[in-house]
Enzyme design. Structure first.
Site, mmCIF file in Angstrom:
data_model
loop_
_atom_site.group_PDB
_atom_site.id
_atom_site.type_symbol
_atom_site.label_atom_id
_atom_site.label_comp_id
_atom_site.label_asym_id
_atom_site.label_seq_id
_atom_site.Cartn_x
_atom_site.Cartn_y
_atom_site.Cartn_z
ATOM 1 C CD GLU A 86 5.667 -9.301 -5.703
ATOM 2 O OE1 GLU A 86 5.927 -9.110 -6.914
ATOM 3 O OE2 GLU A 86 4.866 -8.609 -5.057
ATOM 4 C CG HIS B 128 1.979 -8.232 -7.165
ATOM 5 N ND1 HIS B 128 2.560 -7.668 -6.050
ATOM 6 C CD2 HIS B 128 0.846 -7.538 -7.378
ATOM 7 C CE1 HIS B 128 1.808 -6.681 -5.613
ATOM 8 N NE2 HIS B 128 0.757 -6.576 -6.401
ATOM 9 C CD GLU C 20 -2.752 1.168 0.054
ATOM 10 O OE1 GLU C 20 -3.323 0.152 -0.396
ATOM 11 O OE2 GLU C 20 -2.832 2.276 -0.492
ATOM 12 C CB SER C 21 1.834 3.605 -2.689
ATOM 13 O OG SER C 21 0.545 4.053 -3.016
ATOM 14 C CB CYS D 298 1.978 -3.496 -7.391
ATOM 15 S SG CYS D 298 0.214 -3.198 -7.526
ATOM 16 N NE ARG E 44 -2.479 4.911 -4.446
ATOM 17 C CZ ARG E 44 -3.131 5.158 -3.313
ATOM 18 N NH1 ARG E 44 -3.503 6.379 -3.002
ATOM 19 N NH2 ARG E 44 -3.424 4.169 -2.489
#
Ligand code: GLN
Length: 200
Positions: free
Chosen positions: A175, A173, A51-52, A82, A109
């Protein structure tokens, strides 16, 4: 051959542990970054998804890590996924928020809607003819790329993986999947003899 490349993963919030696990596929020294002082010991940094706004809050209000991080990503290679892509951008919309300006892109966003609109797709990038799994979780959309930015993959007509010099961002993502191509291409940018970094 053991590489001396040290990769940090910003570990304030979000999917940093999954990045750390993914880096085990490469012969690099990977470590979590919690404080400004930790940046001195790494060659390159991954800014994870999460969550930025929370990361911004932690970076700016707790420990004043923001300026050090900004200096780092302007000098050294970084990869943002992201929320990490949102932090590395030069403009953020919906709503406007601070960003590090390491990549000349504008991101919007939550452009695909709420958590329920999160999705998994098969996609292609410019390096490989085989599908890569694209996991989008409340993903941003890259709505502008500057002239120095190269688009490495698109989905639904929008860039989803971009590069500017040694800095990269993906709105999905990597990862969370077994495909290592995003890491491979990023590491190859930093250390062209990538084969030395591949464990298998
Ligand atoms: N929606 C989040 C944000 O704006 C990003 C989501 C993610 O990183 N999966 O920061």
């Amino acid at each position: 051959m053991i590489s001396s490349l040290s990769i940090g993963v910003l570990a304030l919030q979000g999917s940093y542990d999954a990045h750390l696990q993914s880096l085990k596929r490469f012969s690099v020294n990977a470590r979590l970054i919690h404080h400004a002082e930790d940046l001195a010991s790494i060659d390159a940094l991954i800014v994870p998804g999460g969550e930025s706004t929370t990361m911004l809050e932690l970076l700016k209000k707790t420990g004043y890590f923001w300026e050090e991080l900004q200096q780092f990503v302007h000098k050294k290679p970084s990869l943002g996924t992201c929320a990490g892509a949102i932090l590395l951008a030069s403009n953020v919309e919906n709503p406007t928020q601070d960003c590090l300006g390491a990549l000349d892109i504008t991101v919007q966003r939550n452009a695909y809607g709420r958590q329920l609109q999160s999705s998994i797709h098969d996609g292609r990038c410019k390096f490989d003819d085989s599908d890569i799994e694209l996991v989008f979780i409340r993903a941003p959309k890259i709505v502008r790329t500057g002239s120095a930015v190269e688009v490495l993959a698109e989905h639904d007509g929008s860039p989803i993986w971009v590069k500017q010099g040694q800095t990269m961002a993906a709105t999905f993502h990597p990862e969370l999947t077994s495909n290592a191509i995003v890491y491979e291409k990023w590491l190859e940018n930093i250390k062209p003899d990538i084969t030395a970094l591949l464990k298998f």
